[in-house]
Structures are given as C-alpha cells and as structure tokens.
Design a protein around this motif. Structure first.
Motif, PDB file in Angstrom:
ATOM      1  N   THR A 101       0.934  -1.090   0.013  1.00 55.64           N
ATOM      2  CA  THR A 101       0.071   0.121  -0.206  1.00 55.64           C
ATOM      3  C   THR A 101       0.924   1.378  -0.091  1.00 55.64           C
ATOM      4  O   THR A 101       1.874   1.407   0.435  1.00 55.64           O
ATOM      5  N   ASP A 102       0.604   2.196  -0.752  1.00 54.29           N
ATOM      6  CA  ASP A 102       1.029   3.508  -0.806  1.00 54.29           C
ATOM      7  C   ASP A 102       1.410   4.217   0.641  1.00 54.29           C
ATOM      8  O   ASP A 102       0.230   4.412   1.369  1.00 54.29           O
ATOM      9  N   PRO A 103       2.624   4.322   1.229  1.00 55.02           N
ATOM     10  CA  PRO A 103       2.904   4.656   2.596  1.00 55.02           C
ATOM     11  C   PRO A 103       2.381   6.092   2.632  1.00 55.02           C
ATOM     12  O   PRO A 103       2.332   6.482   3.739  1.00 55.02           O
ATOM     13  N   ALA A 104       2.214   6.812   1.806  1.00 50.82           N
ATOM     14  CA  ALA A 104       1.748   8.619   1.868  1.00 50.82           C
ATOM     15  C   ALA A 104       0.559   8.562   2.067  1.00 50.82           C
ATOM     16  O   ALA A 104      -0.030   9.623   2.144  1.00 50.82           O
ATOM     17  N   ILE A 105      -0.398   7.677   1.830  1.00 45.73           N
ATOM     18  CA  ILE A 105      -1.719   7.738   2.248  1.00 45.73           C
ATOM     19  C   ILE A 105      -2.036   8.117   3.526  1.00 45.73           C
ATOM     20  O   ILE A 105      -1.540   7.522   4.231  1.00 45.73           O
ATOM     21  N   PRO A 106      -2.704   9.265   3.774  1.00 48.08           N
ATOM     22  CA  PRO A 106      -3.130   9.468   5.453  1.00 48.08           C
ATOM     23  C   PRO A 106      -3.723   8.234   6.077  1.00 48.08           C
ATOM     24  O   PRO A 106      -4.465   7.711   5.405  1.00 48.08           O
ATOM     25  N   GLU A 107      -3.424   8.160   7.277  1.00 51.44           N
ATOM     26  CA  GLU A 107      -4.046   6.856   7.849  1.00 51.44           C
ATOM     27  C   GLU A 107      -5.351   6.841   7.970  1.00 51.44           C
ATOM     28  O   GLU A 107      -5.628   5.699   7.676  1.00 51.44           O
ATOM     29  N   ASP A 108      -6.397   7.829   8.131  1.00 53.65           N
ATOM     30  CA  ASP A 108      -7.520   7.842   8.047  1.00 53.65           C
ATOM     31  C   ASP A 108      -8.055   7.220   6.728  1.00 53.65           C
ATOM     32  O   ASP A 108      -9.086   6.377   6.679  1.00 53.65           O
ATOM     33  N   GLU A 162     -10.148   3.926   5.868  1.00 53.28           N
ATOM     34  CA  GLU A 162     -11.183   3.835   5.047  1.00 53.28           C
ATOM     35  C   GLU A 162     -11.238   3.064   3.687  1.00 53.28           C
ATOM     36  O   GLU A 162     -12.264   2.227   3.501  1.00 53.28           O
ATOM     37  N   LEU A 163     -10.249   3.316   3.049  1.00 57.28           N
ATOM     38  CA  LEU A 163     -10.104   2.442   1.791  1.00 57.28           C
ATOM     39  C   LEU A 163     -10.031   0.816   2.145  1.00 57.28           C
ATOM     40  O   LEU A 163     -10.477   0.145   1.532  1.00 57.28           O
ATOM     41  N   THR A 164      -9.329   0.607   3.137  1.00 57.00           N
ATOM     42  CA  THR A 164      -9.099  -0.724   3.604  1.00 57.00           C
ATOM     43  C   THR A 164     -10.541  -1.508   3.950  1.00 57.00           C
ATOM     44  O   THR A 164     -10.684  -2.699   3.727  1.00 57.00           O
ATOM     45  N   ARG A 165     -11.276  -0.510   4.581  1.00 52.69           N
ATOM     46  CA  ARG A 165     -12.765  -1.103   4.836  1.00 52.69           C
ATOM     47  C   ARG A 165     -13.577  -1.413   3.506  1.00 52.69           C
ATOM     48  O   ARG A 165     -14.227  -2.358   3.532  1.00 52.69           O
ATOM     49  N   VAL A 166     -13.391  -0.507   2.608  1.00 53.88           N
ATOM     50  CA  VAL A 166     -14.192  -0.786   1.485  1.00 53.88           C
ATOM     51  C   VAL A 166     -13.563  -2.071   0.737  1.00 53.88           C
ATOM     52  O   VAL A 166     -14.513  -2.662   0.285  1.00 53.88           O
ATOM     53  N   ALA A 215      -4.486  12.467  -5.906  1.00 54.61           N
ATOM     54  CA  ALA A 215      -5.580  12.087  -6.487  1.00 54.61           C
ATOM     55  C   ALA A 215      -6.158  10.989  -6.769  1.00 54.61           C
ATOM     56  O   ALA A 215      -7.345  10.503  -6.761  1.00 54.61           O
ATOM     57  N   ARG A 216      -5.077  10.069  -6.823  1.00 52.13           N
ATOM     58  CA  ARG A 216      -5.591   8.513  -6.849  1.00 52.13           C
ATOM     59  C   ARG A 216      -6.097   7.938  -5.430  1.00 52.13           C
ATOM     60  O   ARG A 216      -7.245   7.531  -5.484  1.00 52.13           O
ATOM     61  N   TRP A 217      -5.578   8.435  -4.342  1.00 52.21           N
ATOM     62  CA  TRP A 217      -6.204   8.075  -3.027  1.00 52.21           C
ATOM     63  C   TRP A 217      -7.370   8.887  -2.640  1.00 52.21           C
ATOM     64  O   TRP A 217      -8.157   8.423  -1.991  1.00 52.21           O
ATOM     65  N   SER A 218      -7.530   9.963  -3.292  1.00 54.13           N
ATOM     66  CA  SER A 218      -8.624  10.884  -3.014  1.00 54.13           C
ATOM     67  C   SER A 218      -9.705  10.552  -3.681  1.00 54.13           C
ATOM     68  O   SER A 218     -11.023  11.095  -3.384  1.00 54.13           O
TER      69      SER A 218
END
Length: 98
Positions: free
Chosen positions: A23-30, A34-38, A86-89
């Motif tokens: 997983t991209d380490p730059a993604i904010p933890e929250d 959320e993406l992991t739950r989805v 943009a990808r993670w948002s």
C-alpha cells in the motif's frame, strides 16, 4: 496483527514467500483505513456473489479499492505527489448494504 515483512525498498510485502505490491505509504492513515474497509467489504461481496451476474461488479469494486490504495495500477513510486493524492482521494464506493 504484525506487519508483514517488506522488501528493502519498501515497495513490496512478502507473504508466504510471495511478493505483493505494498500500500502507498503516503496515504493518510484515516483514508487508508477507510479504503481498507471498502476493500474488505468488496471482497465479502465477491464471496457472496460468486457464480452470479453480480460477481463482475464485485470484482470491479475490489479493483477500484486496490488501485486507490496503490496496490494495482501505475506503481505509486512512479507517480508524482499530485497523481498519488488524486488516486487515493478518488471516490471509491462501498457495496450497497442491501
């Protein structure tokens, strides 16, 4: 739960001797949570819809979540900071609960 072993460059995790994109380490933890739950909800949908017409849509949901996490698609280390953000948002819908 213990974190899986990573390659020296941090780009991959090693699980049962197989290498998987991390997983991209730059993604904010929250947002990562959320993406992991989805992603997990879509994986449950794949099991629930197995061998039905809805299975393809469930698999597309898994794909969208994994791309947002940076685990599929263009490798996160080849993207600019703006492309990564943009990808993670991007909106990644969860499956309908009904």
């Amino acid at each position: 739960m213990a974190e899986p072993e990573r390659t020296d460059d941090g780009r991959y995790v090693l699980i049962d001797g197989r290498r998987w994109r991390a997983t991209d380490p730059a993604i904010p933890e929250d947002r990562r949570a959320e993406l992991t739950r989805v992603l997990m909800a879509w994986r449950r949908e794949v099991r629930r819809t197995k061998d039905t017409d809805a299975e393809a849509a469930s698999r597309a949901g898994v794909q969208a979540a994994k791309v947002a996490l940076g685990e599929r698609g263009t490798p996160w280390w080849e993207q600019s900071d703006d492309e990564r953000r943009a990808r993670w948002s991007a909106d990644v819908a969860a499956p309908d609960p009904g």
